[in-house]
Design a protein around this motif. Structure first.
Motif, PDB file in Angstrom:
ATOM      1  N   GLU A  97     -18.910  22.109  54.915  1.00  0.00           N
ATOM      2  CA  GLU A  97     -17.732  22.338  55.751  1.00  0.00           C
ATOM      3  C   GLU A  97     -16.638  23.082  55.003  1.00  0.00           C
ATOM      4  O   GLU A  97     -15.859  23.825  55.601  1.00  0.00           O
ATOM      5  CB  GLU A  97     -17.189  20.999  56.256  1.00  0.00           C
ATOM      6  N   GLU A  98     -16.568  22.875  53.678  1.00  0.00           N
ATOM      7  CA  GLU A  98     -15.519  23.516  52.871  1.00  0.00           C
ATOM      8  C   GLU A  98     -16.144  24.137  51.615  1.00  0.00           C
ATOM      9  O   GLU A  98     -15.991  23.624  50.513  1.00  0.00           O
ATOM     10  CB  GLU A  98     -14.463  22.491  52.449  1.00  0.00           C
ATOM     11  N   PRO A  99     -16.874  25.245  51.763  1.00  0.00           N
ATOM     12  CA  PRO A  99     -17.614  25.828  50.636  1.00  0.00           C
ATOM     13  C   PRO A  99     -16.725  26.359  49.508  1.00  0.00           C
ATOM     14  O   PRO A  99     -17.219  26.580  48.399  1.00  0.00           O
ATOM     15  CB  PRO A  99     -18.417  26.966  51.284  1.00  0.00           C
ATOM     16  N   GLU A 100     -15.444  26.562  49.780  1.00  0.00           N
ATOM     17  CA  GLU A 100     -14.555  27.079  48.739  1.00  0.00           C
ATOM     18  C   GLU A 100     -13.549  26.027  48.264  1.00  0.00           C
ATOM     19  O   GLU A 100     -12.528  26.358  47.662  1.00  0.00           O
ATOM     20  CB  GLU A 100     -13.815  28.325  49.245  1.00  0.00           C
ATOM     21  N   ASN A 101     -13.860  24.777  48.490  1.00  0.00           N
ATOM     22  CA  ASN A 101     -12.999  23.693  48.021  1.00  0.00           C
ATOM     23  C   ASN A 101     -13.262  23.488  46.527  1.00  0.00           C
ATOM     24  O   ASN A 101     -14.324  22.988  46.121  1.00  0.00           O
ATOM     25  CB  ASN A 101     -13.296  22.406  48.802  1.00  0.00           C
ATOM     26  N   THR A 102     -12.299  23.874  45.701  1.00  0.00           N
ATOM     27  CA  THR A 102     -12.511  23.859  44.248  1.00  0.00           C
ATOM     28  C   THR A 102     -12.636  22.444  43.685  1.00  0.00           C
ATOM     29  O   THR A 102     -13.313  22.235  42.669  1.00  0.00           O
ATOM     30  CB  THR A 102     -11.366  24.595  43.528  1.00  0.00           C
ATOM     31  N   ILE A 103     -12.010  21.474  44.340  1.00  0.00           N
ATOM     32  CA  ILE A 103     -12.126  20.089  43.881  1.00  0.00           C
ATOM     33  C   ILE A 103     -13.559  19.600  44.058  1.00  0.00           C
ATOM     34  O   ILE A 103     -14.148  18.976  43.159  1.00  0.00           O
ATOM     35  CB  ILE A 103     -11.137  19.177  44.637  1.00  0.00           C
ATOM     36  N   LEU A 104     -14.137  19.912  45.214  1.00  0.00           N
ATOM     37  CA  LEU A 104     -15.519  19.513  45.485  1.00  0.00           C
ATOM     38  C   LEU A 104     -16.487  20.257  44.564  1.00  0.00           C
ATOM     39  O   LEU A 104     -17.433  19.660  44.030  1.00  0.00           O
ATOM     40  CB  LEU A 104     -15.873  19.792  46.945  1.00  0.00           C
ATOM     41  N   LEU A 105     -16.256  21.546  44.367  1.00  0.00           N
ATOM     42  CA  LEU A 105     -17.127  22.338  43.482  1.00  0.00           C
ATOM     43  C   LEU A 105     -17.071  21.817  42.051  1.00  0.00           C
ATOM     44  O   LEU A 105     -18.105  21.719  41.375  1.00  0.00           O
ATOM     45  CB  LEU A 105     -16.714  23.812  43.523  1.00  0.00           C
ATOM     46  N   SER A 106     -15.867  21.465  41.587  1.00  0.00           N
ATOM     47  CA  SER A 106     -15.715  20.948  40.224  1.00  0.00           C
ATOM     48  C   SER A 106     -16.414  19.607  40.066  1.00  0.00           C
ATOM     49  O   SER A 106     -17.048  19.340  39.038  1.00  0.00           O
ATOM     50  CB  SER A 106     -14.232  20.810  39.871  1.00  0.00           C
ATOM     51  N   ALA A 107     -16.292  18.760  41.084  1.00  0.00           N
ATOM     52  CA  ALA A 107     -16.944  17.451  41.030  1.00  0.00           C
ATOM     53  C   ALA A 107     -18.465  17.607  40.983  1.00  0.00           C
ATOM     54  O   ALA A 107     -19.150  16.919  40.213  1.00  0.00           O
ATOM     55  CB  ALA A 107     -16.534  16.609  42.236  1.00  0.00           C
ATOM     56  N   LYS A 108     -18.994  18.525  41.788  1.00  0.00           N
ATOM     57  CA  LYS A 108     -20.437  18.755  41.772  1.00  0.00           C
ATOM     58  C   LYS A 108     -20.862  19.341  40.426  1.00  0.00           C
ATOM     59  O   LYS A 108     -21.912  18.954  39.876  1.00  0.00           O
ATOM     60  CB  LYS A 108     -20.847  19.693  42.911  1.00  0.00           C
ATOM     61  N   ALA A 109     -20.070  20.254  39.893  1.00  0.00           N
ATOM     62  CA  ALA A 109     -20.387  20.852  38.596  1.00  0.00           C
ATOM     63  C   ALA A 109     -20.479  19.775  37.521  1.00  0.00           C
ATOM     64  O   ALA A 109     -21.375  19.800  36.662  1.00  0.00           O
ATOM     65  CB  ALA A 109     -19.325  21.879  38.219  1.00  0.00           C
ATOM     66  N   TYR A 110     -19.557  18.809  37.568  1.00  0.00           N
ATOM     67  CA  TYR A 110     -19.579  17.718  36.586  1.00  0.00           C
ATOM     68  C   TYR A 110     -20.860  16.902  36.714  1.00  0.00           C
ATOM     69  O   TYR A 110     -21.501  16.569  35.710  1.00  0.00           O
ATOM     70  CB  TYR A 110     -18.366  16.808  36.777  1.00  0.00           C
ATOM     71  N   CYS A 111     -21.243  16.579  37.951  1.00  0.00           N
ATOM     72  CA  CYS A 111     -22.479  15.812  38.169  1.00  0.00           C
ATOM     73  C   CYS A 111     -23.692  16.564  37.631  1.00  0.00           C
ATOM     74  O   CYS A 111     -24.555  15.981  36.958  1.00  0.00           O
ATOM     75  CB  CYS A 111     -22.667  15.533  39.658  1.00  0.00           C
ATOM     76  N   VAL A 112     -23.758  17.838  37.942  1.00  0.00           N
ATOM     77  CA  VAL A 112     -24.882  18.662  37.493  1.00  0.00           C
ATOM     78  C   VAL A 112     -24.902  18.753  35.969  1.00  0.00           C
ATOM     79  O   VAL A 112     -25.962  18.695  35.331  1.00  0.00           O
ATOM     80  CB  VAL A 112     -24.793  20.075  38.122  1.00  0.00           C
ATOM     81  N   TYR A 113     -23.707  18.871  35.373  1.00  0.00           N
ATOM     82  CA  TYR A 113     -23.593  18.909  33.908  1.00  0.00           C
ATOM     83  C   TYR A 113     -24.139  17.623  33.289  1.00  0.00           C
ATOM     84  O   TYR A 113     -24.882  17.655  32.301  1.00  0.00           O
ATOM     85  CB  TYR A 113     -22.131  19.111  33.518  1.00  0.00           C
ATOM     86  N   ARG A 114     -23.810  16.473  33.906  1.00  0.00           N
ATOM     87  CA  ARG A 114     -24.264  15.201  33.368  1.00  0.00           C
ATOM     88  C   ARG A 114     -25.775  15.041  33.504  1.00  0.00           C
ATOM     89  O   ARG A 114     -26.392  14.292  32.760  1.00  0.00           O
ATOM     90  CB  ARG A 114     -23.548  14.032  34.049  1.00  0.00           C
ATOM     91  N   PHE A 115     -26.374  15.780  34.422  1.00  0.00           N
ATOM     92  CA  PHE A 115     -27.825  15.814  34.546  1.00  0.00           C
ATOM     93  C   PHE A 115     -28.457  16.668  33.444  1.00  0.00           C
ATOM     94  O   PHE A 115     -29.662  16.655  33.245  1.00  0.00           O
ATOM     95  CB  PHE A 115     -28.244  16.386  35.904  1.00  0.00           C
ATOM     96  N   GLY A 116     -27.633  17.440  32.740  1.00  0.00           N
ATOM     97  CA  GLY A 116     -28.140  18.310  31.686  1.00  0.00           C
ATOM     98  C   GLY A 116     -28.478  19.707  32.153  1.00  0.00           C
ATOM     99  O   GLY A 116     -29.023  20.509  31.381  1.00  0.00           O
ATOM    100  N   ASN A 117     -28.142  20.032  33.396  1.00  0.00           N
ATOM    101  CA  ASN A 117     -28.402  21.370  33.917  1.00  0.00           C
ATOM    102  C   ASN A 117     -27.169  22.226  33.648  1.00  0.00           C
ATOM    103  O   ASN A 117     -26.335  22.466  34.527  1.00  0.00           O
ATOM    104  CB  ASN A 117     -28.717  21.311  35.417  1.00  0.00           C
TER     105      ASN A 117
END
Length: 305
Positions: free
Chosen positions: A95-115
């Motif tokens: 719904e909000e593909p350019e929401n930087t807060i959501l993108l940053s949160a997802k980036a953190y999760c992906v980072y913690r996965f090691g990707n």
């Protein structure tokens, strides 16, 4: 917010919750808000399981309550349930593909996965939307360090450093990242500038002190080596690498034989067993206490007969 105040707020919400007849006498919107606030209270108290239950209940009453969805994702992140968090964040990003807060949160999760590659791409997406986003710049630098892309790390850190940063915690993290990057690229004089700043604000950071110790050793600031080594050994008295390096510095450079031999014996007692470095120490020209060093290392079976 102090723990007592958190408890006071929590129990106030709990009383309100009970008085409402378990939300039965409230509208769906009011019930959602009540469960949401209860979730926040649980999250403040560190009970992520109860917080998650409350946010899910809030969403049962109002599935469009975006802040409850986001806080549920945060609660999952707190307990390292990154898959669940990503599932929620992906739904919100549709719904909000350019929401930087959501993108940053997802980036953190992906980072913690090691990707790291995917996390880096997501932070790049944030920076395309908001080029001055300090969180994204810092996290991009951290990922670049992990990927050994030190040039990119320095670019991100330099952009950050040029900004007016009023958050002391973020500034300390930036200085630490600068120090680590310069250290890893063997730019020891530059590394010292930043690592010493961290030493001044956090003298108990052993990782930072160790990099600082080795940087002083590489740049031959032996008085600073001795000072930093002493700080490390107060925290880690059996650190065999630091003990042996201290022995070498006191015997070779400072020429305090007794202190050097004491450090050498402590290094051996701590388990130092590198024969090559032991032989280098014993064969160093003009070293103080040469015969005693040789005997100590020979008794430790670190020298060939």
């Amino acid at each position: 917010m102090g723990l007592e105040l958190k408890k006071f707020i929590f129990f106030g919400l709990l009383i309100l919750f009970l008085l409402s007849g378990c939300a039965g006498g409230l509208s769906r919107r009011e019930s959602a808000k009540l469960y949401y606030n209860l979730g926040n209270a649980y999250l403040e108290l560190g009970d992520t399981a109860k917080a998650s239950e409350s946010y899910l209940k809030a969403l049962e009453y109002n599935k469009n309550m975006k802040i409850a969805s986001f806080n549920l994702a945060k609660a999952y992140m707190e307990v390292e349930k990154y898959s669940e968090a990503i599932g929620i964040l992906d739904g919100m990003l549709k719904e909000e593909p350019e929401n930087t807060i959501l993108l940053s949160a997802k980036a953190y999760c992906v980072y913690r996965f090691g990707n790291y590659e995917k996390a880096s791409e997501l932070y790049d997406d944030v920076l395309k939307i908001d080029p001055g986003n300090m969180e994204a710049l810092y996290n991009s630098a951290v990922i670049s360090i992990d990927r050994e892309n030190y040039s990119a790390a320095l670019d991100s850190l330099t952009l950050l450093k040029a900004k007016k940063i009023e958050d002391d915690s973020l500034l300390a993290k930036i200085n630490s990242a600068f120090g680590e990057t310069y250290y890893r690229t063997e730019q020891y004089s530059e590394a010292i500038k930043y690592l010493d700043l961290i030493r001044q604000t956090d003298p108990d950071d052993i990782s930072n002190l160790t990099m600082l110790f080795n940087s002083y050793l590489k740049t031959r600031y032996f008085a600073s080596v001795a000072e930093t080594g002493t700080m490390i050994l107060k925290k880690q008295p059996e650190n065999k690498e630091i003990l042996f390096n201290m022995a070498s510095v006191y015997l070779n450079e400072i020429e305090d034989t007794e202190k050097g031999l004491t450090y050498l014996e402590k290094a051996l007692a701590a388990g130092f067993d590198d024969k090559l470095r032991a032989e280098e120490l014993a064969s160093a020209p003009d070293i103080a206490g040469k015969e005693r060093i040789y005997k100590i290392l020979q008794n430790a079976k670190l020298l060939d007969d």
